[in-house]
Design an enzyme around this catalytic site. Structure first.
Site, mmCIF file in Angstrom:
data_model
loop_
_atom_site.group_PDB
_atom_site.id
_atom_site.type_symbol
_atom_site.label_atom_id
_atom_site.label_comp_id
_atom_site.label_asym_id
_atom_site.label_seq_id
_atom_site.Cartn_x
_atom_site.Cartn_y
_atom_site.Cartn_z
ATOM 1 N NE ARG A 78 -3.441 2.717 2.719
ATOM 2 C CZ ARG A 78 -3.010 3.450 3.582
ATOM 3 N NH1 ARG A 78 -2.391 3.197 4.542
ATOM 4 N NH2 ARG A 78 -3.656 4.597 3.560
ATOM 5 C CE1 TYR A 295 0.033 2.904 13.444
ATOM 6 C CE2 TYR A 295 -1.676 4.291 12.711
ATOM 7 C CZ TYR A 295 -0.835 3.613 12.408
ATOM 8 O OH TYR A 295 -0.145 3.797 11.213
ATOM 9 C CD GLU A 348 -1.376 4.083 7.989
ATOM 10 O OE1 GLU A 348 -1.018 4.855 9.341
ATOM 11 O OE2 GLU A 348 -1.612 5.067 6.968
#
Length: 445
Positions: A78, A295, A348
């Site tokens: 990506r 995250y 991510e």
């Protein structure tokens, strides 16, 4: 243990980067300036006084970087396109040398059997458009749709997926809300209006890309988290509900419910965005996938000073709590609140750590544990029926970490910025072996 986790046979394993953070070559081959070039050229804006002019020099070293990726056995990569590299002012003429770079990158990926997943916008607006009003101008949304159409027309049959935006929450709230990111504006009302124009640009881009009839899947990437009350007090619970509304539902509701959350609109009051008739019909275009960047969680406290997260598993070098359970909780909550949720990619997930080279090696056991526990949390969500198709580890290599400069290292590959030497960390080798293990399970099944 991770080696006992069995992901589906067609599950995608990847790594991720973004253009401004790694490419360098900030003015090479006709590239125009972006708002991050302008922002980072003012040393006071960046914690270590650095800029992205060279970064990881990926523009010149992409072949070696793709070979390195291939050595880890990843299925997919990506990356983002620098808008100002392919259209220097954000409008008008295209820069063929810029498009040639991305064509060569895709050639290199194809040669190695790595599937390309593109993000159109990872925060680096052409400065020419900023000079015309930036994301405060509705016209920028239309210029973005023109850019998206051209990319889909040229590369729509080569790319596996195209995401319109990466983390529009950051563009709006960090770029316009607190001046932490480019373009460096601190104005709540502007931040909220910008968030609307970003969503509008997403919908317009979806329409323009569909018109190009690409084979690529089309979607958007949002940074998301759970919002949990620090205690069971009514004040903490109200804060948590407002945080979810303002940060998660604010971007999801327009796409899936054709509206903004009422709780947010009440909270924003006079700062609520100007929405024109038909905007929500444009924004709510069907998407093929949702990219989720995870995250940490948010723990909301009304106390003064506010209670902080317990951090039982520690904190990253960004100061973020390590909380893998939040990934399970987030995905389950998304499915509950948005029953028509499309397939999800974890676009991510990773951590910044204080990494150093010793005897030519970089040992990062905390990062390995971070990834391992988050993969377990991801599989737990999938076991509850959440359709997740792939996982992209952030990041392939250490890079320019926005206003932190080069002070924070998220990569599974260590970059010596003085020499541009790449050193795979222990986490890269672990990820390689984990992916190989998953493939062995597929063959044995």
């Amino acid at each position: 243990m991770t080696d006992s986790i069995h992901f589906p046979p067609n599950f995608i394993w990847g790594v991720a980067t973004s253009a401004f953070q790694i490419e360098g070559a900030f003015d090479a081959d006709g590239k125009g300036p972006s708002i991050w070039d302008t922002f980072s050229h003012k040393a006071a804006n960046i914690i270590d006084g650095s800029n992205g002019d060279i970064a990881c020099d990926h523009y010149h070293r992409y072949r070696d970087d793709v070979a390195m990726m291939a050595s880890f056995g990843v299925d997919a990569y990506r990356f983002s396109m620098a808008w100002a590299r392919v259209q220097p002012s954000g409008k008008g003429a295209w820069n063929e040398k810029g498009f040639d770079f991305y064509a060569r990158l895709m050639d290199a990926l194809q040669e190695r059997g790595i599937a390309p997943h593109l993000t159109l916008y990872h925060w680096d607006l052409p400065q020419g458009l900023q000079d015309d009003g930036g994301w405060m101008s509705r016209d920028t949304a239309h210029r973005f749709a023109d850019y998206a159409h051209e990319v889909a027309r040229r590369f729509g049959d080569r790319l596996v997926s195209i995401a319109t935006h990466n983390e529009p929450w950051c563009t709006a709230n960090l770029g316009y809300g607190n001046a932490q990111f480019a373009p460096g504006v601190s104005d709540k009302k502007q931040a909220i209006q910008v968030s609307h124009h970003l969503l509008l640009s997403h919908g317009l881009a979806m329409q323009s890309m569909r018109a190009a009839n690409p084979k690529a899947e089309l979607g958007i990437v949002l940074n998301q988290w759970t919002a949990e009350p620090a205690t069971d007090s009514e004040a903490d619970r109200k804060l948590a509900a407002l945080e979810w509304a303002n940060s998660i539902a604010w971007f999801m509701d327009p796409i899936f419910k054709r509206r903004y959350p009422e709780l947010s609109l009440q909270s924003h009051g006079a700062d609520a965005p100007d929405v024109q008739d038909g905007d929500f019909d444009i924004i709510a275009q069907p998407i093929d996938f949702l990219g989720v960047n995870y995250y940490r969680r948010e723990v909301m406290s009304a106390e003064v000073p506010p209670r902080k997260p317990e951090g039982g598993m520690g904190f990253t070098d960004m100061g973020w709590e390590i909380y893998p359970q939040g990934l399970t909780d987030l995905l389950v909550q998304l499915k509950q609140e948005y029953p028509d949720l499309p397939p999800v990619y974890i676009t991510e997930n990773g951590m910044a750590a204080v990494d150093g080279v010793e005897a030519g090696q970089v040992n990062d056991p905390v990062r390995i544990e971070y990834v391992r526990t988050h993969l377990e949390a991801l599989k737990a969500a999938m076991d509850q029926g959440i359709d997740v198709r792939g996982y992209f580890l952030w990041s392939l290599m250490d890079n320019f970490e926005w206003n932190s400069g080069y002070a924070k290292r998220f990569g599974i590959v260590y970059v010596d910025y003085a020499t541009q030497q790449r050193i795979p960390k222990a986490s890269a080798l672990w990820y390689r072996d984990f992916i190989a293990g998953q493939r062995a399970q597929r063959r044995a099944a």
